[in-house]
Design a protein around this motif. Structure first.
Motif, mmCIF file in Angstrom:
data_model
loop_
_atom_site.group_PDB
_atom_site.id
_atom_site.type_symbol
_atom_site.label_atom_id
_atom_site.label_comp_id
_atom_site.label_asym_id
_atom_site.label_seq_id
_atom_site.Cartn_x
_atom_site.Cartn_y
_atom_site.Cartn_z
ATOM 1 N N PHE A 77 -13.072 -31.025 32.722
ATOM 2 C CA PHE A 77 -11.740 -30.503 32.426
ATOM 3 C C PHE A 77 -11.473 -30.391 30.931
ATOM 4 O O PHE A 77 -10.336 -30.159 30.524
ATOM 5 N N ASP A 119 -7.484 -28.444 32.231
ATOM 6 C CA ASP A 119 -6.927 -28.605 33.575
ATOM 7 C C ASP A 119 -5.531 -27.982 33.620
ATOM 8 O O ASP A 119 -4.629 -28.410 32.902
ATOM 9 N N PRO A 120 -5.323 -26.949 34.449
ATOM 10 C CA PRO A 120 -4.015 -26.291 34.492
ATOM 11 C C PRO A 120 -2.901 -27.197 35.031
ATOM 12 O O PRO A 120 -1.725 -26.939 34.791
ATOM 13 N N ASP A 121 -3.247 -28.266 35.725
ATOM 14 C CA ASP A 121 -2.252 -29.197 36.253
ATOM 15 C C ASP A 121 -1.880 -30.294 35.261
ATOM 16 O O ASP A 121 -1.005 -31.101 35.549
ATOM 17 N N ASP A 122 -2.553 -30.334 34.139
ATOM 18 C CA ASP A 122 -2.309 -31.378 33.132
ATOM 19 C C ASP A 122 -1.464 -30.800 32.003
ATOM 20 O O ASP A 122 -1.862 -29.829 31.362
ATOM 21 N N PRO A 123 -0.285 -31.366 31.729
ATOM 22 C CA PRO A 123 0.573 -30.828 30.663
ATOM 23 C C PRO A 123 0.078 -31.170 29.253
ATOM 24 O O PRO A 123 0.596 -30.636 28.286
ATOM 25 N N HIS A 151 -12.420 -24.342 38.315
ATOM 26 C CA HIS A 151 -11.703 -24.613 37.082
ATOM 27 C C HIS A 151 -12.441 -23.967 35.919
ATOM 28 O O HIS A 151 -13.670 -23.952 35.883
#
Length: 154
Positions: A77, A119-123, A151
């Motif tokens: 990621f 990672d698109p889910d991690d801000p 990913h």
């Protein structure tokens, strides 16, 4: 298999400065008891050095993960790690710092490595890690990265 390991110790002059707790304790407790002052000073010094040791943080590139202190993230990621040295590292830790970045910073360590989080889910946009061996850490991260299916990876 560990490809990189480093322990970030706080400034190495701190244990020497902490020795001043012994005469300070002697001065404060001398009217009560010289022995109490000496024992208290030694106990406070040993406790302070213990906290100094406990505050050191490891950085590892191990088994497909980047581990910095207690935090871990899969190398899949992460984007291309960048070694930042000198004045640019000073700017990366201050003026150019993103407030959402994850940080492992030590004041006595001049250089940093910036690692983008893909990672698109991690801000978190990136990790910024103090290191005494910026080029080696960046190379270890970059050579160990492998994409996870589904990913993006650079």
């Amino acid at each position: 298999m560990t490809t990189y390991h480093e322990r970030l110790w706080p400034a190495l002059w701190i244990p020497w400065a902490l020795l001043l707790v012994i005469p300070a304790s002697l001065l404060v407790l001398e009217p009560v008891s010289w022995l109490a002052g000496a024992v208290t000073g030694i106990v406070l010094y040993l406790g302070s050095v213990g906290l100094w040791i406990a505050s050191s943080q490891p950085i590892d590139v191990f088994d497909g993960e980047l581990r910095a202190g207690r935090a871990r993230i899969s190398l899949a990621f992460l984007g291309e790690a960048e070694a930042i040295e000198g004045h640019d590292a000073f700017l990366a830790r201050g003026q150019n710092l993103n407030s959402r970045a994850w940080l492992l910073i030590r004041g006595g360590v001049a250089d940093v490595v910036r690692v983008p989080v893909l990672d698109p889910d991690d801000p978190t946009p990136y990790w910024l890690l103090s290191t005494r061996q910026a080029k080696k850490l960046a190379a270890a991260i970059n050579s160990s990265r492998r994409p996870v299916s589904g990913h993006p990876a650079e």
